[in-house]
Write an enzyme that holds these catalytic residues in place. Structure first.
Site, PDB file in Angstrom:
ATOM      1  CG  HIS A  60      -1.605  -1.092   1.315  1.00  0.00           C
ATOM      2  ND1 HIS A  60      -2.850  -1.575   0.669  1.00  0.00           N
ATOM      3  CD2 HIS A  60      -1.314  -1.726   2.499  1.00  0.00           C
ATOM      4  CE1 HIS A  60      -3.430  -2.539   0.916  1.00  0.00           C
ATOM      5  NE2 HIS A  60      -2.518  -2.608   1.920  1.00  0.00           N
ATOM      6  CB  SER A  83      -0.459   0.487  -4.115  1.00  0.00           C
ATOM      7  OG  SER A  83      -1.121   0.038  -2.942  1.00  0.00           O
ATOM      8  CB  SER A  88      -4.650   1.067  -0.177  1.00  0.00           C
ATOM      9  OG  SER A  88      -3.601   0.240  -1.106  1.00  0.00           O
ATOM     10  CG  ASP A 138       0.774  -6.294   2.055  1.00  0.00           C
ATOM     11  OD1 ASP A 138      -0.259  -6.777   3.034  1.00  0.00           O
ATOM     12  OD2 ASP A 138       0.415  -4.628   3.235  1.00  0.00           O
ATOM     13  CD  GLU A 199       2.866  -5.459   6.307  1.00  0.00           C
ATOM     14  OE1 GLU A 199       4.435  -5.270   6.903  1.00  0.00           O
ATOM     15  OE2 GLU A 199       2.640  -4.345   7.534  1.00  0.00           O
ATOM     16  CG  ASN A 224       0.867 -11.910  10.203  1.00  0.00           C
ATOM     17  OD1 ASN A 224       0.098 -11.027   9.746  1.00  0.00           O
ATOM     18  ND2 ASN A 224      -0.084 -12.924   9.964  1.00  0.00           N
ATOM     19  CE  LYS A 229       1.107  -6.959   9.836  1.00  0.00           C
ATOM     20  NZ  LYS A 229      -0.004  -7.131   9.314  1.00  0.00           N
ATOM     21  CG  ASP A 233      -2.154  -5.422  11.152  1.00  0.00           C
ATOM     22  OD1 ASP A 233      -1.912  -3.856  10.441  1.00  0.00           O
ATOM     23  OD2 ASP A 233      -2.422  -6.164   9.704  1.00  0.00           O
ATOM     24  CG  ASN A 234      -4.931  -8.803  14.042  1.00  0.00           C
ATOM     25  OD1 ASN A 234      -4.655  -8.018  12.969  1.00  0.00           O
ATOM     26  ND2 ASN A 234      -4.437 -10.166  14.501  1.00  0.00           N
ATOM     27  CB  CYS A 238      -8.962  -2.998  14.784  1.00  0.00           C
ATOM     28  SG  CYS A 238      -9.049  -3.469  13.292  1.00  0.00           S
ATOM     29  CG  HIS A 344     -12.541 -12.263   4.858  1.00  0.00           C
ATOM     30  ND1 HIS A 344     -13.096 -11.853   3.437  1.00  0.00           N
ATOM     31  CD2 HIS A 344     -11.701 -12.940   4.600  1.00  0.00           C
ATOM     32  CE1 HIS A 344     -12.106 -12.336   2.084  1.00  0.00           C
ATOM     33  NE2 HIS A 344     -11.893 -12.637   3.240  1.00  0.00           N
ATOM     34  CG  HIS A 397      -3.560   0.002  11.050  1.00  0.00           C
ATOM     35  ND1 HIS A 397      -4.991  -0.341  11.455  1.00  0.00           N
ATOM     36  CD2 HIS A 397      -3.477  -1.563  10.220  1.00  0.00           C
ATOM     37  CE1 HIS A 397      -5.608  -1.571  11.503  1.00  0.00           C
ATOM     38  NE2 HIS A 397      -4.967  -2.435  10.749  1.00  0.00           N
ATOM     39  CB  SER A 405       3.548  -3.057  10.802  1.00  0.00           C
ATOM     40  OG  SER A 405       3.509  -4.350   9.636  1.00  0.00           O
ATOM     41  CD  GLN A 409       8.070  -5.606   5.741  1.00  0.00           C
ATOM     42  OE1 GLN A 409       8.793  -6.065   5.001  1.00  0.00           O
ATOM     43  NE2 GLN A 409       6.954  -6.508   5.145  1.00  0.00           N
TER      44      GLN A 409
HETATM   45  P1  NAD Z   1      -9.625 -13.928  15.285  1.00  0.00           P
HETATM   46  O1  NAD Z   1      -9.245 -15.937  14.772  1.00  0.00           O
HETATM   47  O2  NAD Z   1      -8.480 -13.998  16.933  1.00  0.00           O
HETATM   48  O3  NAD Z   1     -10.371 -13.881  15.636  1.00  0.00           O
HETATM   49  C1  NAD Z   1     -11.843 -13.945  14.967  1.00  0.00           C
HETATM   50  C2  NAD Z   1     -13.161 -14.514  15.765  1.00  0.00           C
HETATM   51  O4  NAD Z   1     -14.162 -14.727  15.312  1.00  0.00           O
HETATM   52  C3  NAD Z   1     -13.013 -16.482  16.706  1.00  0.00           C
HETATM   53  O5  NAD Z   1     -12.683 -15.726  17.898  1.00  0.00           O
HETATM   54  C4  NAD Z   1     -13.829 -16.914  16.192  1.00  0.00           C
HETATM   55  O6  NAD Z   1     -14.088 -17.632  17.275  1.00  0.00           O
HETATM   56  C5  NAD Z   1     -14.950 -15.554  16.422  1.00  0.00           C
HETATM   57  N1  NAD Z   1     -16.102 -16.204  14.842  1.00  0.00           N
HETATM   58  C6  NAD Z   1     -15.272 -17.337  13.454  1.00  0.00           C
HETATM   59  N2  NAD Z   1     -17.020 -17.551  13.266  1.00  0.00           N
HETATM   60  C7  NAD Z   1     -18.245 -16.519  13.890  1.00  0.00           C
HETATM   61  C8  NAD Z   1     -18.894 -16.348  13.656  1.00  0.00           C
HETATM   62  N3  NAD Z   1     -19.708 -16.929  12.388  1.00  0.00           N
HETATM   63  N4  NAD Z   1     -20.055 -15.965  14.232  1.00  0.00           N
HETATM   64  C9  NAD Z   1     -19.496 -15.346  15.736  1.00  0.00           C
HETATM   65  N5  NAD Z   1     -18.246 -15.494  15.912  1.00  0.00           N
HETATM   66  C10 NAD Z   1     -17.301 -16.839  14.590  1.00  0.00           C
HETATM   67  O7  NAD Z   1      -9.089 -13.098  13.823  1.00  0.00           O
HETATM   68  P2  NAD Z   1      -8.509 -11.324  14.546  1.00  0.00           P
HETATM   69  O8  NAD Z   1      -7.014 -11.737  14.506  1.00  0.00           O
HETATM   70  O9  NAD Z   1      -9.533 -11.409  15.050  1.00  0.00           O
HETATM   71  O10 NAD Z   1      -9.231 -10.877  12.749  1.00  0.00           O
HETATM   72  C11 NAD Z   1     -10.353 -11.598  12.126  1.00  0.00           C
HETATM   73  C12 NAD Z   1      -9.926 -10.795  10.469  1.00  0.00           C
HETATM   74  O11 NAD Z   1     -10.335  -9.386  10.990  1.00  0.00           O
HETATM   75  C13 NAD Z   1      -9.675 -11.602   9.432  1.00  0.00           C
HETATM   76  O12 NAD Z   1     -10.069 -11.843   8.741  1.00  0.00           O
HETATM   77  C14 NAD Z   1      -8.285 -10.765  10.151  1.00  0.00           C
HETATM   78  O13 NAD Z   1      -7.970 -10.699   8.236  1.00  0.00           O
HETATM   79  C15 NAD Z   1      -9.167  -9.138   9.608  1.00  0.00           C
HETATM   80  N6  NAD Z   1      -8.833  -8.051   9.819  1.00  0.00           N
HETATM   81  C16 NAD Z   1      -8.870  -7.000   9.388  1.00  0.00           C
HETATM   82  C17 NAD Z   1      -8.283  -6.136  10.071  1.00  0.00           C
HETATM   83  C18 NAD Z   1      -8.598  -4.263   9.486  1.00  0.00           C
HETATM   84  O14 NAD Z   1      -8.179  -3.662   9.916  1.00  0.00           O
HETATM   85  N7  NAD Z   1      -9.828  -4.667   9.081  1.00  0.00           N
HETATM   86  C19 NAD Z   1      -6.723  -5.697  10.701  1.00  0.00           C
HETATM   87  C20 NAD Z   1      -6.332  -7.031  11.089  1.00  0.00           C
HETATM   88  C21 NAD Z   1      -6.664  -8.214  10.745  1.00  0.00           C
HETATM   89  N1  9W1 Z   2      -0.877   0.152   5.029  1.00  0.00           N
HETATM   90  N2  9W1 Z   2       0.221   2.222   5.031  1.00  0.00           N
HETATM   91  C1  9W1 Z   2      -6.438   1.888   2.541  1.00  0.00           C
HETATM   92  C2  9W1 Z   2      -4.898  -1.110   3.913  1.00  0.00           C
HETATM   93  C3  9W1 Z   2      -6.422  -2.345   2.049  1.00  0.00           C
HETATM   94  C4  9W1 Z   2      -5.223   1.190   2.775  1.00  0.00           C
HETATM   95  C5  9W1 Z   2      -5.690  -1.503   2.814  1.00  0.00           C
HETATM   96  C6  9W1 Z   2      -1.731   0.978   6.127  1.00  0.00           C
HETATM   97  C7  9W1 Z   2      -1.189   2.708   5.876  1.00  0.00           C
HETATM   98  C8  9W1 Z   2      -5.013  -2.735   7.198  1.00  0.00           C
HETATM   99  C9  9W1 Z   2      -2.383  -2.316   6.160  1.00  0.00           C
HETATM  100  C10 9W1 Z   2      -8.193   3.955   2.604  1.00  0.00           C
HETATM  101  C11 9W1 Z   2      -4.031   2.271   3.840  1.00  0.00           C
HETATM  102  C12 9W1 Z   2      -4.656   1.474   3.527  1.00  0.00           C
HETATM  103  C13 9W1 Z   2      -5.101   3.600   3.884  1.00  0.00           C
HETATM  104  C14 9W1 Z   2      -6.074   3.771   2.874  1.00  0.00           C
HETATM  105  C15 9W1 Z   2      -4.827  -2.842   4.498  1.00  0.00           C
HETATM  106  C16 9W1 Z   2      -5.866  -3.532   2.563  1.00  0.00           C
HETATM  107  C17 9W1 Z   2      -2.760   0.494   6.501  1.00  0.00           C
HETATM  108  C18 9W1 Z   2      -4.647  -1.365   8.025  1.00  0.00           C
HETATM  109  C19 9W1 Z   2      -4.079  -2.961   6.144  1.00  0.00           C
HETATM  110  C20 9W1 Z   2      -6.921  -4.531   2.221  1.00  0.00           C
HETATM  111  N3  9W1 Z   2      -5.343  -3.822   3.475  1.00  0.00           N
HETATM  112  N4  9W1 Z   2      -3.501  -1.100   6.630  1.00  0.00           N
HETATM  113  N5  9W1 Z   2      -1.318   2.961   6.650  1.00  0.00           N
HETATM  114  N6  9W1 Z   2      -5.888  -0.134   2.173  1.00  0.00           N
HETATM  115  O1  9W1 Z   2      -3.538   1.464   7.159  1.00  0.00           O
HETATM  116  O2  9W1 Z   2       0.132   0.571   4.726  1.00  0.00           O
HETATM  117  O3  9W1 Z   2      -6.943   4.254   3.053  1.00  0.00           O
END
Ligand code: NAD
Ligand code: 9W1
Length: 474
Positions: A60, A83, A88, A138, A199, A224, A229, A233-234, A238, A344, A397, A405, A409
């Site tokens: 990205h 990218s 992104s 990534d 990543e 990862n 990291k 991230d998680n 979030c 997801h 983020h 993170s 790297q």
């Molecule tokens: P995790 O495995 O720690 O947590 C997921 C949880 O969901 C588990 O505890 C599982 O038991 C539960 N679960 C599964 N299916 C379910 C259902 N049908 N109903 C209710 N609960 C259910 O994973 P995580 O690290 O928390 O990541 C979750 C998702 O978030 C992943 O897909 C990951 O790729 C994504 N993610 C997104 C971002 C973002 O920036 N948006 C960042 C990090 C991770």
């Molecule tokens: N990564 N610099 C969108 C980001 C898409 C995105 C994605 C990040 C960062 C989760 C990485 C609209 C940045 C990235 C800004 C933005 C990611 C996907 C970052 C969060 C991961 C599929 N995954 N990330 N900043 N898009 O924030 O590199 O604004």
């Protein structure tokens, strides 16, 4: 098939070079929030461990990534970048990197897939027709480019296969052109690659698969799974960006609302905590009894979707699972309920129910915010078209999160050039994970206890770490 011609003499391709000064200012502003990267520059700026090495990046193209690029540059690298996602790129970040000459950058927001694979190709090949010594990947697309190129050189019939995905058709189209000119091109490129640092979960998964089939062409480092990291991230990432996304999209008051968080893993834990922090009443759905019990111990109600649908004002899916919020659920929700996904990227909300249903009528409020009127006459508000709300409705983020993170790297890149490695997937030593954390402590007035020899013996660890056993879960 017509396709975009490779031009390795092109210095960069970005949306608008006039955005560079804005990008450069935002980079300067992020320095204070990226202490890990700044410390890496300080520590290795003189030694230049990456001196003379060519790096291809596929990640990205954001302000935070621009800071990573400048750090790798300061360590001596010669860099090309694309990218890893068509949406992104922050165009001012790409422009900043182009104008500063930090890297040959090929990235703009809203690439089509044809352009996307052209950009990745551009990032892989230098003007003298050589490839990279190192890759920062990534999602694994730069790694895939090289590996599939080599696969084709071993078995050219792959060129004539039918490919289901548009991505693969674009990639194979490019590889076909290369193959007719030089049927050993990618084999030569691959033989000179010292390694890749990856990543994300998806990319790491692909690497372990390649390694298990003995098809990995160079060493790889799994970034990862460093604690500094994945936790950032998680959980911490979030925890801040969920509310940012919801508020930019709807300006809604969260206090007093019922927020249903589906999934109580790392992402769900962060989301629930954030929503509670705003004064929401948080309910959690889970399948796993351990995570469910954890939610209860934090004082959240744990219920089924069946029950929650009637109570929630805001629904957040964070499971990594599919069909978490279905059409059946939507029909039972309160009028004007808000639904969004941070798990997801596209499977959690059953968007097809809305999109392929003549009884559901979409009213677009603004980009990434739609009100859907359902058959019952009630409406629901869908954010980011069911995709990731913190990316679609906010800007991902924070710099601090990305600093943790990206410091990993940098250490991974140094590992790849300073150690003799097999064609396997490595993780960073726990000591390096601790080092990344230590570098970020400097941003705060934090000081740590130091173990005496007696205490270290008592714990069975060394006085300067690692302080936890390998199996420890943070
Ligand atoms: P995790 O495995 O720690 O947590 C997921 C949880 O969901 C588990 O505890 C599982 O038991 C539960 N679960 C599964 N299916 C379910 C259902 N049908 N109903 C209710 N609960 C259910 O994973 P995580 O690290 O928390 O990541 C979750 C998702 O978030 C992943 O897909 C990951 O790729 C994504 N993610 C997104 C971002 C973002 O920036 N948006 C960042 C990090 C991770
Ligand atoms: N990564 N610099 C969108 C980001 C898409 C995105 C994605 C990040 C960062 C989760 C990485 C609209 C940045 C990235 C800004 C933005 C990611 C996907 C970052 C969060 C991961 C599929 N995954 N990330 N900043 N898009 O924030 O590199 O604004």
């Amino acid at each position: 098939m017509s396709f975009l011609q490779l031009d390795t003499s092109l210095p960069f391709k970005v949306a608008d070079i006039n955005l560079a000064d804005f990008g450069i200012k935002e980079m300067a502003l992020s320095e204070n929030e990226m202490p890990g990267l700044m410390a890496i520059r300080e520590k290795y700026g003189d030694k230049k461990p990456l001196k003379g090495l060519k790096i291809t990046g596929s990640l990205h193209m954001t302000i935070q990534t621009a800071m990573l690029i400048d750090t790798l540059k300061e360590l001596g690298a010669d860099i090309r970048w694309a990218s890893c996602n068509i949406f992104s790129t922050q165009d001012h970040s790409a422009a900043a990197i182009a104008k500063k000459g930090s890297a040959a950058v090929f990235a703009w927001k809203g690439e089509n897939l044809e352009e996307y694979w052209w950009c990745t190709h551009q990032a892989l090949i230098w003007p003298d027709n050589t490839g990279p010594d190192l890759i920062v990947d990534d999602g694994g697309d730069a790694t895939l480019f090289i590996h599939y190129g080599v696969d084709i050189e071993k078995d050219p019939s792959l060129l004539d296969k039918e490919y289901d995905s548009e991505d693969m058709r674009c990639l194979v189209g490019r590889l076909k052109e290369v193959y007719t000119k030089d049927p050993k091109f990618w084999t030569n490129i691959a033989s000179k690659v010292k390694g890749v640092s990856e990543e994300t979960t998806t990319g790491v998964h692909r690497l372990y698969q390649l390694a298990s089939e003995n098809n990995l062409l160079f060493p790889a480092v799994n970034v990862n799974d460093a604690v500094t990291k994945s936790k950032f991230d998680n959980l911490y990432g979030c925890r801040e960006s969920l509310a940012d996304g919801i508020k930019r999209a709807t300006d809604i008051m969260i206090a007093g609302k019922v927020v249903v968080v589906c999934g109580y893993g790392d992402v769900g834990k962060g989301c629930a905590e954030s929503m509670r922090g705003f004064g929401a009443r948080v309910m959690v759905t889970e399948i796993d009894p351990i995570c469910a019990l954890q939610a209860l111990m934090q004082g959240y109600e744990v219920i089924t979707m069946e029950k929650a649908v009637k109570m929630g004002d805001i629904f957040v899916s964070a499971t990594g699972c599919c069909d978490v919020i279905t059409g059946r659920h939507m029909e039972m929700m309160k009028d004007e309920a808000i639904i969004c996904n941070i798990g997801h990227f596209d499977s959690e909300i059953e968007m097809s129910f809305l999109e392929n249903n003549k009884d559901c009528i979409k009213e677009n409020i603004k980009p990434q915010v739609d009100r859907w009127r359902l058959k019952s006459g009630k409406s629901i508000v869908v954010l980011a078209e069911g995709r990731l709300v913190n990316l679609g409705c906010a800007t991902g983020h924070s710099s601090f999160v990305m600093s943790a993170s990206f410091t990993n790297q940098c250490l991974a890149q140094i590992k790849l050039v300073s150690e003799k490695l097999e064609k396997q997937v490595y993780v960073l030593d726990k000591k390096l994970d601790e080092e990344v954390a230590r570098l970020h402590l400097k941003r705060f007035d934090a000081s740590l206890e130091k173990l005496t020899k007696k205490q270290a013996d008592y714990l069975g660890v060394s006085v300067d770490g690692p302080f936890k056993p390998d199996f420890y879960r943070y």
